[in-house]
Design a protein around this motif. Structure first.
Motif, PDB file in Angstrom:
ATOM      1  N   ALA A 189       7.377   0.417   7.403  1.00 19.58           N
ATOM      2  CA  ALA A 189       8.343   1.628   7.153  1.00 19.58           C
ATOM      3  C   ALA A 189       8.268   3.234   6.272  1.00 19.58           C
ATOM      4  O   ALA A 189       8.338   3.580   6.591  1.00 19.58           O
ATOM      5  N   THR A 190       7.953   2.715   5.458  1.00 14.74           N
ATOM      6  CA  THR A 190       7.539   3.614   4.083  1.00 14.74           C
ATOM      7  C   THR A 190       6.144   3.394   3.414  1.00 14.74           C
ATOM      8  O   THR A 190       5.996   5.757   3.746  1.00 14.74           O
ATOM      9  N   ALA A 210       2.587  12.692 -10.452  1.00 16.16           N
ATOM     10  CA  ALA A 210       2.952  11.481 -11.461  1.00 16.16           C
ATOM     11  C   ALA A 210       2.827  10.329 -10.831  1.00 16.16           C
ATOM     12  O   ALA A 210       3.022   9.278 -10.547  1.00 16.16           O
ATOM     13  N   ILE A 211       4.253  10.737  -9.885  1.00 12.85           N
ATOM     14  CA  ILE A 211       4.908   9.736  -9.177  1.00 12.85           C
ATOM     15  C   ILE A 211       4.397   9.711  -8.165  1.00 12.85           C
ATOM     16  O   ILE A 211       4.095   8.097  -7.534  1.00 12.85           O
ATOM     17  N   GLY A 221       1.433   0.871  -5.593  1.00 11.10           N
ATOM     18  CA  GLY A 221       2.238  -0.650  -4.083  1.00 11.10           C
ATOM     19  C   GLY A 221       1.905   0.156  -3.112  1.00 11.10           C
ATOM     20  O   GLY A 221       1.572  -1.196  -2.351  1.00 11.10           O
ATOM     21  N   PHE A 222       1.716   1.250  -2.374  1.00  8.06           N
ATOM     22  CA  PHE A 222       0.623   1.912  -1.194  1.00  8.06           C
ATOM     23  C   PHE A 222      -0.515   0.982  -1.566  1.00  8.06           C
ATOM     24  O   PHE A 222      -0.883   0.357  -0.139  1.00  8.06           O
ATOM     25  N   MET A 275       7.484   0.947  -4.311  1.00  4.76           N
ATOM     26  CA  MET A 275       6.846   2.367  -5.093  1.00  4.76           C
ATOM     27  C   MET A 275       7.220   3.113  -3.832  1.00  4.76           C
ATOM     28  O   MET A 275       6.927   4.344  -4.154  1.00  4.76           O
ATOM     29  N   VAL A 276       6.517   2.279  -2.407  1.00  7.75           N
ATOM     30  CA  VAL A 276       5.802   3.671  -1.471  1.00  7.75           C
ATOM     31  C   VAL A 276       7.686   4.651  -1.317  1.00  7.75           C
ATOM     32  O   VAL A 276       6.792   5.571  -0.928  1.00  7.75           O
ATOM     33  N   LEU A 277       8.407   4.007  -1.240  1.00  6.30           N
ATOM     34  CA  LEU A 277       9.452   4.627  -0.777  1.00  6.30           C
ATOM     35  C   LEU A 277       9.982   6.038  -2.485  1.00  6.30           C
ATOM     36  O   LEU A 277       9.955   6.612  -1.454  1.00  6.30           O
ATOM     37  N   LEU A 278       9.488   5.270  -3.320  1.00 10.55           N
ATOM     38  CA  LEU A 278       9.796   6.625  -4.129  1.00 10.55           C
ATOM     39  C   LEU A 278       8.359   7.463  -3.860  1.00 10.55           C
ATOM     40  O   LEU A 278       9.080   9.012  -4.424  1.00 10.55           O
TER      41      LEU A 278
END
Length: 450
Positions: free
Chosen positions: A97-98, A207-208, A215-216, A16-19
């Motif tokens: 890492a994210t 929104a993303i 998740g962050f 989720m954080v990577l997104l």
């Protein structure tokens, strides 16, 4: 070792954080001009590529383990993450890492429309190594501001659950310094073509970001009770911030805008980041109301001071980061080892600790970015030429265009063999790109975007 629910949740949170980083690319890409949209998206994507490799090689090692004077971990302790093979700690390494990726990507919005892509690609690994990794170690890895650290012993335990100082204040400060180094865009504060070209992109990106922020903030939750508090606070703070931003915008400029709604959401997300596990939902609403209204004012100050923070990184991320981090001195709930904020009878100790964290972060990020930015600027130059800026950094830096109209499209680059500029100083492809942006008319006061 069997995989646990905690491991699964951490991997989902990491995804989720990577997104959030490509979401940030859309958010920033929509806010800039049509002829710089791809460049903004690429600055987010290249951050993921570079930091992903750096994190495996030495980045994660610098944020954990035995440190050097409490400032950073040994870069070679887990070089290549070889020591983590077969350990669930590898999941933690991926998750962390994210955070590093999104942090440095945030900075790029301050130099939109005018930065050389190669200079940015050089800035990313150096800044992560010199600024981000030490801060992450100090707060989360056992360093100066962690439990038992030297700063904690003097000022008290700092609260920064998900990165108010490590992520938001550090990136906002770096954005301020880098914007000053690179300088203003040509026609800053006067050219209507500097307005956002794609508001739906902005709304989609916001929104993303909001989705990924669960998740962050929630990835590190250690219990269902804590996770529930984090989830609710991550919902209500940006919701309240959006409302207060729109009201402020209506009062100040006459209209509530879509950009204002998206920016208010981001301001609320930034503000709740350090305190998501440490304040009540009611306090989270109040925090959002303050952050949204304050940041709506902050972003206008760049025109007063002549700071070309192109996409309001300083006003939103530094501004809301400071509000959220310092607010813990007033509204932090009492917890084990923590007396709580002033409003809960905890005295000034928590406020002192939060202030110390802010000062250290401002100094490290400000000085570190100044040295890195000036060195790169002197060595290879951070800014594109005036002609490349006029034609658009998408064409000049990537030989691409975000939109295909007539002869302009991916793979078409009029530089450096383009015909001479028109009398207006803008090449034919540039006029088409500006037409795409829909920003040919002089905006009224209420049409201006902060």
């Amino acid at each position: 070792m069997e995989i646990s629910a905690q491991h699964v949740w951490l991997m989902i949170s990491a995804a989720m954080v990577l997104l959030m980083t490509p979401g940030l690319g859309l958010f920033y890409g929509g806010m800039t001009r049509a002829k710089a949209a791809l460049n903004m998206i690429m600055m987010s994507f290249i951050s993921a590529g570079i930091v992903g490799v750096v994190w495996v090689l030495w980045g994660y090692s610098m944020t954990t383990g035995d440190g050097v004077l409490g400032l950073f971990g040994n870069p070679f302790a887990n070089f290549g993450l070889q020591n983590l093979m077969g350990s669930p700690d590898l999941i933690k390494a991926g998750y962390s890492a994210t955070f590093a990726i999104i942090t440095v990507a945030l900075i790029s919005g301050a130099i939109a429309d005018r930065a050389r892509f190669g200079a940015w690609a050089l800035f990313v690994p150096v800044w992560i190594t010199v600024v981000y990794c030490p801060l992450a170690y100090m707060v989360w890895g056992g360093g100066l501001m962690s439990a038992g650290g030297a700063v904690t012993a003097v000022f008290g335990q700092v609260i920064d659950f998900a990165g108010g100082a490590v992520v938001e204040i550090s990136s906002g400060t770096a954005a301020l310094v880098l914007a000053l180094i690179v300088g203003q865009r040509h026609g800053f504060a006067k050219d209507p073509n500097h307005r956002p070209h794609n508001v739906p992109f902005i709304m989609l990106g916001a929104a993303i970001l909001w989705f990924g922020w669960f998740g962050f903030n929630g990835g590190a939750a250690t219990s269902a009770e804590q996770a529930g508090l984090i989830w609710v606070n991550t919902l209500v703070t940006p919701a309240a911030a959006m409302l207060s931003w729109l009201v402020t915008e209506k009062i100040r400029h006459g209209h509530p805008t879509s950009l204002g709604a998206a920016s208010g959401v981001v301001a609320g997300l930034v503000a709740i980041t350090p305190s998501c596990a440490n304040i009540s939902p009611l306090a989270a609403v109040g925090l959002g109301l303050v952050a949204g209204a304050a940041c709506a004012v902050f972003v206008d100050l760049k025109y007063r001071f002549g700071l070309d923070d192109s996409l309001d990184v300083v006003g939103v991320h530094l501004g809301a980061g400071l509000i959220g981090t310092l607010a813990l001195g007033f509204i932090a709930l009492p917890a084990d080892g923590l007396g709580g904020g002033l409003f809960y009878g905890g005295g000034v100790q928590q406020l002192i600790a939060q202030t110390a964290a802010v000062v250290i972060t401002l100094l490290l990020s400000g000085v570190g970015t100044l040295v890195i930015g000036r060195a790169i600027n002197k060595a290879i130059g951070f800014r594109v030429s005036h002609e490349a800026e006029a034609a658009g950094v998408d064409l000049a830096e990537h030989a691409e265009s975000a939109y295909a109209f007539g002869e302009i499209g991916a793979g078409f680059n009029p530089l450096p063999h383009a015909a001479s500029p028109s009398p207006a100083g803008v090449s034919a492809p540039d006029r088409s790109a500006n037409a795409v942006s829909g920003a040919t008319a002089q905006p009224s006061k209420e049409d201006s975007f902060a």
